[in-house]
Design a protein around this motif. Structure first.
Motif, short mmCIF file in Angstrom:
data_model
loop_
_atom_site.label_atom_id
_atom_site.label_comp_id
_atom_site.label_asym_id
_atom_site.label_seq_id
_atom_site.Cartn_x
_atom_site.Cartn_y
_atom_site.Cartn_z
N TYR A 165 8.57 -1.10 -2.76
CA TYR A 165 8.60 -0.03 -3.76
C TYR A 165 7.73 -0.41 -4.96
O TYR A 165 6.94 0.39 -5.44
CB TYR A 165 10.03 0.24 -4.20
CG TYR A 165 10.11 1.36 -5.20
CD1 TYR A 165 10.00 2.68 -4.79
CD2 TYR A 165 10.24 1.09 -6.56
CE1 TYR A 165 10.04 3.71 -5.71
CE2 TYR A 165 10.28 2.12 -7.47
CZ TYR A 165 10.19 3.42 -7.04
OH TYR A 165 10.22 4.45 -7.95
N GLU A 166 7.85 -1.69 -5.41
CA GLU A 166 7.03 -2.13 -6.55
C GLU A 166 5.55 -2.08 -6.19
O GLU A 166 4.73 -1.65 -6.98
CB GLU A 166 7.43 -3.56 -6.94
CG GLU A 166 8.84 -3.66 -7.51
CD GLU A 166 9.24 -5.09 -7.75
OE1 GLU A 166 8.41 -5.98 -7.50
OE2 GLU A 166 10.38 -5.32 -8.18
N ILE A 226 4.40 1.62 -6.16
CA ILE A 226 4.27 2.20 -7.49
C ILE A 226 3.03 1.66 -8.21
O ILE A 226 2.32 2.38 -8.89
CB ILE A 226 5.53 1.91 -8.33
CG1 ILE A 226 6.71 2.70 -7.76
CG2 ILE A 226 5.32 2.26 -9.79
CD1 ILE A 226 6.53 4.20 -7.81
N TYR A 269 -1.34 4.66 -5.66
CA TYR A 269 -1.87 5.92 -6.12
C TYR A 269 -3.39 5.99 -5.97
O TYR A 269 -4.11 6.41 -6.83
CB TYR A 269 -1.45 6.19 -7.58
CG TYR A 269 0.04 6.15 -7.68
CD1 TYR A 269 0.82 7.01 -6.93
CD2 TYR A 269 0.67 5.21 -8.49
CE1 TYR A 269 2.19 6.95 -6.98
CE2 TYR A 269 2.04 5.16 -8.54
CZ TYR A 269 2.79 6.03 -7.79
OH TYR A 269 4.16 5.96 -7.83
N GLY A 313 4.86 9.90 -8.53
CA GLY A 313 4.96 8.73 -9.39
C GLY A 313 4.90 9.08 -10.85
O GLY A 313 5.01 8.20 -11.70
N ASP A 359 9.83 12.31 -8.60
CA ASP A 359 8.84 11.88 -7.61
C ASP A 359 9.15 10.48 -7.10
O ASP A 359 9.00 10.19 -5.90
CB ASP A 359 7.43 11.92 -8.21
CG ASP A 359 6.97 13.33 -8.52
OD1 ASP A 359 7.42 14.26 -7.83
OD2 ASP A 359 6.18 13.51 -9.46
N ARG A 360 9.58 9.60 -7.99
CA ARG A 360 9.92 8.24 -7.58
C ARG A 360 11.13 8.22 -6.66
O ARG A 360 11.19 7.43 -5.73
CB ARG A 360 10.15 7.38 -8.82
CG ARG A 360 8.88 7.12 -9.63
CD ARG A 360 9.19 6.65 -11.04
NE ARG A 360 9.90 5.39 -11.03
CZ ARG A 360 10.64 4.94 -12.04
NH1 ARG A 360 10.77 5.69 -13.13
NH2 ARG A 360 11.24 3.78 -11.96
N LEU A 399 15.52 2.25 -9.36
CA LEU A 399 14.63 2.89 -10.34
C LEU A 399 14.96 2.50 -11.78
O LEU A 399 14.32 2.98 -12.70
CB LEU A 399 14.69 4.41 -10.19
CG LEU A 399 13.74 5.02 -9.15
CD1 LEU A 399 14.08 4.56 -7.74
CD2 LEU A 399 13.77 6.53 -9.24
#
Length: 236
Positions: free
Chosen positions: A5-6, A9, A13, A27, A32-33, A53
């Motif tokens: 996940y990190e 993020i 993109y 994001g 969105d996250r 999150l």
């Protein structure tokens, strides 16, 4: 190993369609996250979403309820011992559609045209050529990386850059290579040769010391592809 996940993020993109893909919009908000996290995780409770999150549980619950109202997620209650059932959230079909198949319609039309005009053999040659190019690109990235963990980390990174939202895990003496999204799903559904080529490449790239089997398939299971990687000697 960094949490995928990190990694996603921070680095994902890079849009797959010259910065015009729907992924470019993701994001920018908690909503969105959450969608990204549920796509990768499959299902999660409000507590788990809040922890991942770094938001409050109540905040996560309110966001999930909003997504539920919008039809982007579904909720299933599960009994986990004593006490009230726990609500688990997962993406609905509408939510899954937020993660588009790259140029799906055009790709499928082209595959059908090749098959109709030139025959199955031409389609097989096309897939074989793509398989060779993919293998060489990955082999170059894996040069000098001999440990299985290094190889899986590199494969996951390259696959993620290509839109597969990939990660790997060590579990009960085996390894799992997980692809949470398939950017060519429509093409793979039309022609299973893409999936066979992918499995063949993974087996070659990971090496003869390991057995690689696909244990989940996004085309049949609808959520993700999972490859189980087991040391050959460990089975005997």
């Amino acid at each position: 190993m960094n949490s995928f996940y990190e990694l996603f993020i921070k680095k994902y993109y890079i849009c797959i369609n010259n910065k015009t893909s729907k992924f470019c919009l993701m994001g920018k908000s908690v909503i969105d996250r959450i969608l990204i996290f549920l796509k990768m995780r499959g299902e999660a409770t409000a507590s788990l979403v809040a922890h991942e999150l770094s938001i409050t549980k109540e905040g996560a619950r309110l966001h999930l309820l909003k997504l539920l109202e919008q039809g982007l997620v579904i909720s299933v209650s599960k009994s986990e011992g004593v006490g009230r059932p726990t609500a688990y959230y997962a993406l609905s079909e509408q939510g899954l559609a937020k993660f588009p198949d790259t140029h799906a319609d055009v790709t499928v039309q082209l595959l059908k045209s090749i098959k109709n005009l030139l025959g199955e053999n031409a389609l097989d040659l096309l897939i074989h050529d793509r398989e060779k190019q993919t293998y060489q690109r990955y082999a170059d990235a894996l040069e000098g990386k001999n440990k299985i963990e290094e190889r899986l980390e590199t494969i996951s990174k390259v696959r993620s850059e290509e839109g597969y939202m990939a990660e790997w895990k060590a579990e009960n003496g085996t390894y799992l290579l997980i692809e949470n999204h398939c950017p060519i799903c429509a093409a793979a559904t039309e022609c299973q040769g893409f999936c066979r080529a992918e499995l063949k490449n993974f087996r070659q790239l990971i090496g003869e010391k390991y057995e690689v089997e696909r244990v989940q398939h996004i085309i049949t299971d609808g959520q993700r592809c999972v490859y189980q990687i087991k040391e050959v000697s460990a089975k005997n």
